[in-house]
Scaffold this active site. Structure first.
Site, PDB file in Angstrom:
ATOM      1  N   GLY A  46       0.873  -1.167   0.000  1.00 27.16           N
ATOM      2  CA  GLY A  46       0.000   0.000   0.000  1.00 27.16           C
ATOM      3  C   GLY A  46       0.908   1.213   0.000  1.00 27.16           C
ATOM      4  N   GLU A  47       0.768   2.039   1.009  1.00 24.36           N
ATOM      5  CA  GLU A  47       1.613   3.231   1.122  1.00 24.36           C
ATOM      6  C   GLU A  47       2.179   3.245   2.540  1.00 24.36           C
ATOM      7  OE1 GLU A  47       3.660   6.431   0.365  1.00 24.36           O
ATOM      8  OE2 GLU A  47       2.256   6.512   2.051  1.00 24.36           O
ATOM      9  N   SER A  48       3.494   3.080   2.633  1.00 23.76           N
ATOM     10  CA  SER A  48       4.088   2.832   3.956  1.00 23.76           C
ATOM     11  C   SER A  48       3.926   4.011   4.916  1.00 23.76           C
ATOM     12  CB  SER A  48       5.562   2.448   3.809  1.00 23.76           C
ATOM     13  OG  SER A  48       6.296   3.475   3.179  1.00 23.76           O
ATOM     14  N   CYS A  77       6.120  -5.348   0.319  1.00 22.53           N
ATOM     15  CA  CYS A  77       6.245  -4.018  -0.286  1.00 22.53           C
ATOM     16  C   CYS A  77       6.166  -2.909   0.780  1.00 22.53           C
ATOM     17  CB  CYS A  77       5.208  -3.867  -1.395  1.00 22.53           C
ATOM     18  SG  CYS A  77       5.686  -2.644  -2.605  1.00 22.53           S
ATOM     19  N   ARG A 103      12.826   3.272  -0.807  1.00 21.98           N
ATOM     20  CA  ARG A 103      11.459   3.311  -1.337  1.00 21.98           C
ATOM     21  C   ARG A 103      11.461   3.691  -2.821  1.00 21.98           C
ATOM     22  NH1 ARG A 103       7.680   6.887   2.436  1.00 21.98           N
ATOM     23  NH2 ARG A 103       6.200   6.223   0.828  1.00 21.98           N
ATOM     24  N   ILE A 137       5.369  -3.378  -7.686  1.00 23.23           N
ATOM     25  CA  ILE A 137       4.567  -2.176  -7.937  1.00 23.23           C
ATOM     26  C   ILE A 137       5.131  -1.032  -7.088  1.00 23.23           C
ATOM     27  CG2 ILE A 137       2.258  -1.150  -7.845  1.00 23.23           C
ATOM     28  CD1 ILE A 137       1.186  -4.113  -7.834  1.00 23.23           C
ATOM     29  N   ARG A 138       5.758  -0.089  -7.754  1.00 27.76           N
ATOM     30  CA  ARG A 138       6.439   1.017  -7.038  1.00 27.76           C
ATOM     31  C   ARG A 138       7.182   0.460  -5.812  1.00 27.76           C
ATOM     32  NH1 ARG A 138       5.745   5.985  -7.749  1.00 27.76           N
ATOM     33  NH2 ARG A 138       5.426   6.603  -5.598  1.00 27.76           N
ATOM     34  N   HIS A 174       4.781  -8.663  -4.523  1.00 32.01           N
ATOM     35  CA  HIS A 174       3.408  -8.906  -4.042  1.00 32.01           C
ATOM     36  C   HIS A 174       2.934 -10.336  -4.328  1.00 32.01           C
ATOM     37  CE1 HIS A 174       2.071  -4.741  -3.143  1.00 32.01           C
ATOM     38  NE2 HIS A 174       2.996  -4.420  -4.017  1.00 32.01           N
ATOM     39  N   GLU A 176       0.643 -11.940  -3.153  1.00 32.69           N
ATOM     40  CA  GLU A 176      -0.821 -12.102  -3.008  1.00 32.69           C
ATOM     41  C   GLU A 176      -1.557 -11.817  -4.315  1.00 32.69           C
ATOM     42  OE1 GLU A 176       1.036  -9.728  -2.061  1.00 32.69           O
ATOM     43  OE2 GLU A 176       0.051  -7.784  -2.246  1.00 32.69           O
TER      44      GLU A 176
HETATM   45  N1  GLN Z   1       5.703   2.916  -2.939  1.00 28.79           N
HETATM   46  C1  GLN Z   1       5.063   2.437  -1.729  1.00 28.79           C
HETATM   47  C2  GLN Z   1       5.781   2.976  -0.488  1.00 28.79           C
HETATM   48  O1  GLN Z   1       6.842   3.497  -0.594  1.00 28.79           O
HETATM   49  C3  GLN Z   1       5.020   0.927  -1.697  1.00 28.79           C
HETATM   50  C4  GLN Z   1       4.234   0.384  -2.865  1.00 28.79           C
HETATM   51  C5  GLN Z   1       3.540  -0.908  -2.614  1.00 28.79           C
HETATM   52  O2  GLN Z   1       3.333  -1.319  -1.462  1.00 28.79           O
HETATM   53  N2  GLN Z   1       3.108  -1.536  -3.684  1.00 28.79           N
HETATM   54  O3  GLN Z   1       5.273   2.878   0.581  1.00 28.79           O
END
Ligand code: GLN
Length: 194
Positions: A46-48, A77, A103, A137-138, A174, A176
């Site tokens: 998600g977004e840390s 991630c 990141r 993913i990112r 990921h 999942e």
């Molecule tokens: N870019 C997100 C972060 O820095 C991580 C991306 C992800 O969990 N798919 O938190």
């Protein structure tokens, strides 16, 4: 044997689904007292920064640190970033794993890609050791692993994308999202060994 998935933000629904598909009792976790009955916890992607801030707001930081001192936690991630002790930024971290992460290490142009990875440790759940199709993913990179941390997977150029420290597991990708449950099976074994 019950596994929790931290459900503050990110793709926790997919982790719950894949755990249930392999017969594991899986529950969403948002509050500290929901940790009590668990053998292991997954922190999703998600977004840390958001996950960290919500964990502070829900009073979860210390309970999660205590949980990780004796039980299994796997961060995927953003979850791996949250488990680390250094993400080069001022954001709430659990600092449970001695890993330094970068990141969004793959920049904007290749922010998402898929690759077949060798993960030798998966022989514990797959004697044939087939490659694991990994979705990034990112994604973060694990730049450095500290003492007692084992590297589980690397890209062809040697950069680290999965690591383990005792019963703590971090993956940049990921598992999942692909329907391949082998990393989940591996984590369930770790949780059972507690
Ligand atoms: N870019 C997100 C972060 O820095 C991580 C991306 C992800 O969990 N798919 O938190």
């Amino acid at each position: 044997m019950k596994i929790g998935v931290l459900a503050l933000q990110g793709d926790f629904v997919e982790h719950i689904a894949i755990l249930r598909s392999i017969g594991v009792d899986a529950v969403e976790v948002r509050l500290p007292d929901q940790l009590d009955s668990l053998s292991g916890l997954i922190i999703p992607g998600g977004e840390s920064t958001t996950i960290g801030k919500l964990a502070v707001a829900y009073g979860l930081i210390e309970p999660l640190r205590e949980f990780g001192a004796s039980r299994a936690i796997w961060g995927t991630c953003a979850g791996a970033i949250f488990l680390s002790d250094d993400a080069h930024r001022d954001q709430p971290l659990l600092s449970l794993m001695r890993i330094q992460v970068e990141r969004n290490a793959f920049g904007r142009q290749v922010s998402s890609f898929e690759i077949d990875l060798d993960i030798p440790a998966l022989k514990a759940v797959d004697p044939q050791q087939r490659p694991f199709h990994a979705v990034f993913i990112r994604a973060p990179l694990i730049e450095k692993v500290g003492e007692g941390v084992q590297t589980l997977a690397q890209l062809e150029d040697g950069r680290i994308v999965a690591a383990q420290q005792g019963r703590l597991l971090a993956t940049s990708f990921h598992p999942e999202l692909t329907g391949d449950s082998r990393v989940h099976q591996y984590f369930v074994k770790l949780a059972e060994s507690a």
